[in-house]
Write an enzyme that holds these catalytic residues in place. Structure first.
Site, PDB file in Angstrom:
ATOM      1  N   SER A  20      27.243   9.336  78.803  1.00  0.00           N
ATOM      2  CA  SER A  20      26.665   8.495  77.739  1.00  0.00           C
ATOM      3  C   SER A  20      25.594   7.737  78.167  1.00  0.00           C
ATOM      4  CB  SER A  20      27.619   7.942  76.540  1.00  0.00           C
ATOM      5  OG  SER A  20      26.861   7.356  75.735  1.00  0.00           O
ATOM      6  N   HIS A  74      25.017  12.652  77.024  1.00  0.00           N
ATOM      7  CA  HIS A  74      25.210  12.468  75.736  1.00  0.00           C
ATOM      8  C   HIS A  74      24.492  11.348  75.239  1.00  0.00           C
ATOM      9  CE1 HIS A  74      28.206  12.095  72.467  1.00  0.00           C
ATOM     10  NE2 HIS A  74      28.099  10.708  72.549  1.00  0.00           N
ATOM     11  N   ASP A 134      23.613   8.914  72.325  1.00  0.00           N
ATOM     12  CA  ASP A 134      24.152   8.183  71.126  1.00  0.00           C
ATOM     13  C   ASP A 134      23.029   7.462  70.284  1.00  0.00           C
ATOM     14  OD1 ASP A 134      26.754   7.097  73.048  1.00  0.00           O
ATOM     15  OD2 ASP A 134      26.979   8.393  71.310  1.00  0.00           O
ATOM     16  N   MET A 138      21.990   5.857  66.917  1.00  0.00           N
ATOM     17  CA  MET A 138      22.684   4.571  65.844  1.00  0.00           C
ATOM     18  C   MET A 138      21.811   3.993  65.042  1.00  0.00           C
ATOM     19  SD  MET A 138      25.448   2.765  68.301  1.00  0.00           S
ATOM     20  CE  MET A 138      26.536   3.509  69.574  1.00  0.00           C
ATOM     21  N   HIS A 172      24.603  12.822  69.648  1.00  0.00           N
ATOM     22  CA  HIS A 172      25.455  12.302  68.510  1.00  0.00           C
ATOM     23  C   HIS A 172      24.894  11.554  67.616  1.00  0.00           C
ATOM     24  CE1 HIS A 172      29.229   9.705  68.217  1.00  0.00           C
ATOM     25  NE2 HIS A 172      29.152  10.452  67.133  1.00  0.00           N
ATOM     26  N   MET A 218      24.956   8.858  64.697  1.00  0.00           N
ATOM     27  CA  MET A 218      25.653   7.984  64.024  1.00  0.00           C
ATOM     28  C   MET A 218      24.822   7.436  63.008  1.00  0.00           C
ATOM     29  SD  MET A 218      27.875   6.774  67.040  1.00  0.00           S
ATOM     30  CE  MET A 218      26.895   7.333  68.411  1.00  0.00           C
ATOM     31  N   MET A 259      36.191  11.444  67.848  1.00  0.00           N
ATOM     32  CA  MET A 259      35.999   9.928  68.115  1.00  0.00           C
ATOM     33  C   MET A 259      37.221   9.367  68.532  1.00  0.00           C
ATOM     34  SD  MET A 259      32.808   9.265  68.266  1.00  0.00           S
ATOM     35  CE  MET A 259      32.865   7.452  68.613  1.00  0.00           C
ATOM     36  N   GLY A 284      29.873   3.245  67.500  1.00  0.00           N
ATOM     37  CA  GLY A 284      29.142   1.836  67.346  1.00  0.00           C
ATOM     38  C   GLY A 284      28.684   1.144  68.580  1.00  0.00           C
ATOM     39  N   PHE A 285      29.903   1.170  69.454  1.00  0.00           N
ATOM     40  CA  PHE A 285      29.742   0.716  70.701  1.00  0.00           C
ATOM     41  C   PHE A 285      30.437   1.285  71.782  1.00  0.00           C
ATOM     42  CE2 PHE A 285      27.935  -3.067  68.824  1.00  0.00           C
ATOM     43  CZ  PHE A 285      28.282  -3.154  67.385  1.00  0.00           C
ATOM     44  N   ASP A 317      35.295  11.180  72.665  1.00  0.00           N
ATOM     45  CA  ASP A 317      33.956  10.135  72.805  1.00  0.00           C
ATOM     46  C   ASP A 317      34.496   8.797  72.725  1.00  0.00           C
ATOM     47  OD1 ASP A 317      30.918   9.951  71.213  1.00  0.00           O
ATOM     48  OD2 ASP A 317      31.648   9.079  72.970  1.00  0.00           O
ATOM     49  N   GLY A 318      34.957   8.170  73.774  1.00  0.00           N
ATOM     50  CA  GLY A 318      35.166   6.626  73.701  1.00  0.00           C
ATOM     51  C   GLY A 318      36.163   6.399  74.708  1.00  0.00           C
ATOM     52  N   GLY A 319      36.112   5.426  75.662  1.00  0.00           N
ATOM     53  CA  GLY A 319      37.412   4.955  76.320  1.00  0.00           C
ATOM     54  C   GLY A 319      37.692   5.961  77.598  1.00  0.00           C
ATOM     55  N   GLY A 324      30.531   6.406  78.965  1.00  0.00           N
ATOM     56  CA  GLY A 324      29.451   6.031  79.356  1.00  0.00           C
ATOM     57  C   GLY A 324      29.705   4.776  80.396  1.00  0.00           C
TER      58      GLY A 324
HETATM   59  C1  DX5 Z   1      30.246   4.967  70.730  1.00  0.00           C
HETATM   60  C2  DX5 Z   1      29.609   6.135  71.292  1.00  0.00           C
HETATM   61  C3  DX5 Z   1      30.107   6.723  72.721  1.00  0.00           C
HETATM   62  C4  DX5 Z   1      30.149   5.547  73.695  1.00  0.00           C
HETATM   63  C5  DX5 Z   1      31.174   5.918  74.825  1.00  0.00           C
HETATM   64  O1  DX5 Z   1      30.049   4.933  69.409  1.00  0.00           O
HETATM   65  O2  DX5 Z   1      29.521   7.413  70.564  1.00  0.00           O
HETATM   66  O3  DX5 Z   1      29.683   7.768  73.280  1.00  0.00           O
HETATM   67  O4  DX5 Z   1      29.002   5.318  74.083  1.00  0.00           O
HETATM   68  O5  DX5 Z   1      31.119   4.602  75.647  1.00  0.00           O
HETATM   69  P1  DX5 Z   1      32.409   4.259  76.418  1.00  0.00           P
HETATM   70  O6  DX5 Z   1      32.496   5.655  77.525  1.00  0.00           O
HETATM   71  O7  DX5 Z   1      31.831   3.217  77.432  1.00  0.00           O
HETATM   72  O8  DX5 Z   1      33.401   4.235  75.807  1.00  0.00           O
HETATM   73 ZN    ZN Z   2      29.007   9.174  71.399  1.00  0.00          ZN
END
Ligand code: DX5
Ligand code: ZN
Length: 219
Positions: free
Chosen positions: A9, A34, A36, A38, A67, A69, A138, A143-144, A176-178, A198
């Site tokens: 990401s 990926h 993102d 926003m 993606h 958002m 998700m 968002g972050f 997606d995320g963590g 990411g």
């Molecule tokens: C969050 C994004 C994710 C994020 C993943 O809203 O959709 O794609 O960038 O970031 P990491 O991999 O650092 O959790």
């Molecule tokens: Zn994402």
């Protein structure tokens, strides 16, 4: 299940050298990127939009996994398709008529994905499984980046993979995320086959990070 894919990401990338960092993940064997998007309305953050995708498209042939958002995504499907997106994923919570959004993505000739936030029950996307190529579960609040995996979301991945198997659907499930060395195998074993990462990728030795995560998922 299809071949496992790592999707770095760019939210976590250094935008001062974005092109170089994308080239690094590609050299290391990543097949997807990926992206993102926003809008500060659907999620309390702003990231990148059409000009960035147009620019990086000129230099990379990775699969652009966009993606969205954003509120009311139907307004921009054509623009993101034209900017270079290969796959467009929108949030079921952001669309008054998800079928119409999927149809528009298809009309533009792109892969269609639908996404749900951690608090959204899996039932919200089940009516659309026959129309989409991928469900993005998700695994953090959107968002972050750099948030911790919400482990309970892997239950949705398990349930969705079970439904896909029982109904003979060739459905991609993206998490997606963590995602990191410590969590990615749990997501793989739950049934995910696309892994967004990411902060676990865009730090220190980017190529080594990509290679290691790809080896872990067997991608
Ligand atoms: C969050 C994004 C994710 C994020 C993943 O809203 O959709 O794609 O960038 O970031 P990491 O991999 O650092 O959790
Ligand atoms: Zn994402």
């Amino acid at each position: 299940m299809s071949e496992a894919i790592l999707a770095p990401s760019i939210l976590a990338a250094d935008f001062n050298i974005l092109g170089d960092q994308i080239a690094s993940v590609q050299r290391a064997g990543a097949k997807w990127l990926h992206i993102d998007v926003m809008d500060g309305a659907f999620v309390p953050n702003l990231s990148v939009g059409l000009p960035v995708i147009r620019s990086i498209r000129r230099r990379s042939d990775l699969f652009f996994d966009v993606h969205l958002m954003i509120e009311d995504p139907i307004r921009y499907i054509g623009d993101f398709a034209a900017s270079g997106a290969d796959g467009i994923t929108f949030h079921v919570e952001a669309a008054s008529d998800p079928e119409r959004v999927i149809g528009e993505i298809r009309r533009c000739g792109k892969k269609a994905g639908i996404s749900l936030k951690p608090a959204t029950p899996l039932e919200a996307v089940l009516p659309y499984l026959d129309q989409v190529d991928m469900v993005l579960v998700m695994t953090v609040e959107p968002g972050f980046g750099a948030q911790a995996l919400k482990r309970e979301t892997l239950d949705k991945v398990r349930e969705l993979r079970k439904i896909a198997a029982e109904t003979g659907r060739d459905l991609r499930i993206e998490v997606d995320g963590g995602m990191s060395r410590e969590t990615i195998l749990d997501a793989l074993h739950a049934g995910a086959d696309v892994f967004v990462a990411g902060s676990a990728v865009f730090k220190d030795d980017i190529e080594a990070n990509v290679r290691e995560l790809c080896v872990m998922i067997g991608g």
